[in-house]
Scaffold this motif. Structure first.
Motif, PDB file in Angstrom:
ATOM      1  N   HIS A 163      41.950  42.347  38.320  1.00 20.76           N
ATOM      2  CA  HIS A 163      42.696  42.098  39.553  1.00 20.76           C
ATOM      3  C   HIS A 163      43.523  43.291  40.016  1.00 20.76           C
ATOM      4  O   HIS A 163      43.519  43.630  41.196  1.00 20.76           O
ATOM      5  N   HIS A 338      54.439  39.990  42.034  1.00 19.92           N
ATOM      6  CA  HIS A 338      53.011  40.010  42.365  1.00 19.92           C
ATOM      7  C   HIS A 338      52.633  41.432  42.784  1.00 19.92           C
ATOM      8  O   HIS A 338      52.198  42.219  41.956  1.00 19.92           O
ATOM      9  N   HIS A 507      41.670  38.952  50.738  1.00 15.44           N
ATOM     10  CA  HIS A 507      42.982  39.132  50.128  1.00 15.44           C
ATOM     11  C   HIS A 507      43.590  40.326  50.827  1.00 15.44           C
ATOM     12  O   HIS A 507      44.377  40.182  51.742  1.00 15.44           O
TER      13      HIS A 507
HETATM   14  S1  RUQ Z   1      46.136  39.401  45.645  1.00 20.13           S
HETATM   15  S2  RUQ Z   1      47.026  37.698  48.250  1.00 20.13           S
HETATM   16 CU1  RUQ Z   1      44.256  39.782  44.907  1.00 20.13          CU
HETATM   17 CU2  RUQ Z   1      47.894  39.073  46.468  1.00 20.13          CU
HETATM   18 CU3  RUQ Z   1      45.307  37.956  46.919  1.00 20.13          CU
END
Ligand code: RUQ
Ligand code: CUA
Length: 659
Positions: A163, A338, A507
């Motif tokens: 990710h 995040h 995303h």
């Molecule tokens: S990430 S918003 Cu891969 Cu924030 Cu989706």
């Protein structure tokens, strides 16, 4: 008018304090911030025949592809097949493109692609390539801007949930790619992965991968850094003064392995990992780390032969921070952050403090000072944890609830998405105070300003990439396309200009001035440069050859016929390979090839290109084939017949165009 309710799909919305806070602070959103719809319409109007000012490159999320939009019009221009098979072109079905989807888990025809990231030179998007991650079966793809096609896909071993990927350094020296899910990694062999899940704290580890990018864009994993078993969420490289560093958010520093919504939300602070990639790369070049078994595929388009090739790489270099001090530090950051975003000057590192009431902004300068003074509040597995108060530069108050991602306009402002309070919040990089906010419909994840994560943002438009669509468009059953919103950020007040539907779940996205990319376009492939071993460059060379139960049809297309167009002598049980070369030498004249009963896809063959499809006819009969792309006034005449006889029949091979 009915008030718009913001409803949660995720349990962490219901974290009681946050919910109460969100409601008392924000209540329901106000009316849309539209000055007048006439004004807005004019700002997004691109007259017929005119071109958009920007390319918007959107991830397809669970479609596994990338989509291309024109901005400001929001027109969908193209879809680039990347990690998923595409029957529309034969990508992933044709013999030439199948190797692209090869992995150590076998042939994987799908993925979840999140973050497009453009190559940069001196911190500015340069229009050469755009990279994108595959989240599920860890991979990174490189797409060439000269033809908008996938040129390379590399698999990432010792990773699960790729990710925090793929984020470039300012001269595209490296791409970083961290594992979101930690996995069992035995320190010695890194092989024993069959362990009890309850032994998480002891056996699970994370890895931060650094992929080196060659002059032609080739990707190779230079090294991986072994890190504690947290979840590594997102990344961004530094720039300017911080250009030698990359930053990674982490959550689940609690090292929970079940019910993370609760168990990974206990700590008030998690970490941003600051990695000195330059120093790590130097150490590796001097022999640091050890080579471990970590088979992974690198698949790339051989441009000369016009077909993808797969190579299996057996090992990867792993380095341990304990043995190599100085390559990584932790910055405490509230709370389950995040996104991590670095401002255009490279001085500030913004953590998307998802569950935090303030938006934390670290100072790179202070970070370096704290490292020099060994101003540590502890360490985790040999990684020093810097003192929060020593590195934090500002905590932006009132930046919304559920802050996720930040981009910059290059004029001294930052824009942050707030998922729960469903808004974009604009704040000053001087005063660190909020100066404007605008509602979004609904619940934005990422946002994108063209160049907004580079050293040179074009602060004219912002695109909010919303997670929930609900009532924005005509309903289409239970599923609605995700909604993007174009917002004018050229003035003091943000102004909503346009909603447009997107494909899959974008995303992240990237934007670039159209002029940079337009210049590089290939309009067709020169036939004389086509060195595909199965190419035929004229109708005189077309033929059908049998080799046991394999039959190879070497075929050409040109407006408006196939050569050959009558084929006999095929048998049930044959493997028939149609090698189709498109002889056209003109822009935008692909020909399609489809045969009745084809079990996979069609082929769409670009001018000057050769593509191969395998066909295994199941019964004796005459099978028509035809061109699927309306290529001329006589497109409907572009057809042929293939006669299939029973297995073992002695109908001889014959072919031709009526002679
Ligand atoms: S990430 S918003 Cu891969 Cu924030 Cu989706
Ligand atoms: Cu070729 Cu239609």
């Amino acid at each position: 008018m009915e008030p718009i309710k913001k409803k949660s799909r995720f349990v962490w919305w219901s974290v009681p304090l946050i919910a109460v806070l969100a409601f008392t602070l924000y209540g329901c959103p106000s009316q849309q911030n539209l000055s007048s719809s006439g004004d807005a319409a004019q700002k997004v109007y691109v007259a017929p025949g005119e071109h958009d000012e920007f390319y918007g490159m959107f991830s397809g999320g669970y479609s596994g592809q990338m989509t291309v939009y024109g901005l400001p019009s929001g027109r969908h221009l193209y879809t680039i097949p990347v990690f998923s098979q595409a029957p529309v072109s034969g990508y992933g079905y044709s013999e030439e493109t199948k190797p692209m989807l090869q992995t150590t888990h076998g042939f994987i025809p799908w993925d979840d692609a999140h973050h497009p990231e453009m190559s940069q030179t001196d911190g500015v998007p340069d229009g050469r390539w755009i990279f994108i991650n595959a989240n599920n079966t860890p991979r990174v793809a490189r797409i060439d801007f000269s033809n908008f096609q996938t040129a390379e896909i590399i698999e990432i071993p010792n990773s699960a949930g790729n990710h925090a990927s793929p984020f470039v350094t300012t001269n595209t020296e490296y791409i970083s790619a961290a594992t979101r899910f930690s996995i069992p990694l035995d320190e010695e062999s890194l092989e024993n992965q069959d362990v009890a899940i309850s032994s998480y704290a002891e056996n699970f580890k994370g890895t931060l991968s650094f992929i080196k990018i060659g002059d032609e864009g080739e990707m190779n994993i230079d090294f991986q850094i072994l890190v504690p078993g947290f979840n590594y969420d997102l990344s961004h490289a530094g720039k300017g003064p911080s250009a030698d560093w990359s930053f990674f958010t982490s959550y689940n520093t609690e090292e929970a392995h079940t019910l993370l919504e609760r168990n990974a939300s206990r700590n008030d602070k998690d970490f941003i990992a600051a990695v000195n990639w330059k120093k790590a790369a130097e150490l590796v070049a001097e022999g640091a780390g050890r080579e471990i078994d970590a088979p992974h595929y690198r698949n790339y388009m051989d441009h000369d032969e016009q077909r993808a090739k797969s190579e299996l790489i057996e090992t990867v270099k792993v380095i341990d921070p304990i043995e190599n001090p100085g390559i990584i530090y932790y910055l405490p950051t509230p709370k389950s952050p995040h996104g991590v975003d670095v401002d255009p000057t490279g001085r500030y590192i913004v953590g998307g403090g998802k569950l935090s009431s303030v938006l934390p902004v670290h100072s790179f300068e202070k970070m370096i000072e704290a490292i020099e003074n060994e101003d540590f509040e502890g360490e985790v597995d040999g990684i020093p944890v810097l003192n929060y108060d020593s590195v934090i530069h500002a905590e932006v108050e009132n930046a919304g609830i559920g802050t996720l991602h930040t981009e910059f306009d290059g004029n001294g402002y930052a824009y942050t998405t707030a998922f729960i309070s469903s808004e974009i919040v604009k704040w000053s990089l001087e005063t660190f105070e909020v100066v404007d906010r605008i509602d979004t419909y609904y619940s934005p994840g990422h946002l994108m300003i063209p160049g907004g994560d580079s050293m040179q943002p074009e602060g004219k438009y912002l695109v909010a990439l919303n997670k929930i669509t609900k009532d924005r468009y005509l309903p289409t059953g239970p599923e609605l396309f995700h909604s993007a919103q174009l917002i004018d950020i050229s003035g003091d007040k943000m102004e909503l200009l346009l909603d447009f539907p997107t494909d899959g779940e974008p995303h992240y996205a990237q934007g670039i001035a159209a002029d940079i990319v337009k210049e590089r376009q290939i309009k067709f492939y020169a036939l004389e440069d086509n060195n595909h071993p199965d190419a035929v460059k004229s109708e005189a060379e077309t033929r059908v050859e049998r080799n046991g139960d394999e039959v190879h049809v070497y075929m050409t297309t040109i407006r408006s016929h196939f050569a050959p167009d009558n084929i006999e002598g095929l048998r049930v049980g044959d493997k028939v390979y149609f090698h189709v070369t498109n002889l056209e030498q003109d822009w935008d004249v692909p020909h399609g090839f489809a045969v009745l009963g084809a079990r996979t896809s069609e082929l769409l063959v670009m001018p000057g290109e050769t593509r191969t499809i395998l066909w295994e006819p199941q019964k004796p009969r005459v099978f028509p084939f035809y061109c699927t792309d309306f290529c001329s006034a006589l497109h409907q005449e572009m057809q042929g017949y293939a006669r299939v006889s029973p297995a073992g029949s002695d109908t001889p091979i014959s072919f031709g165009t009526g002679e």
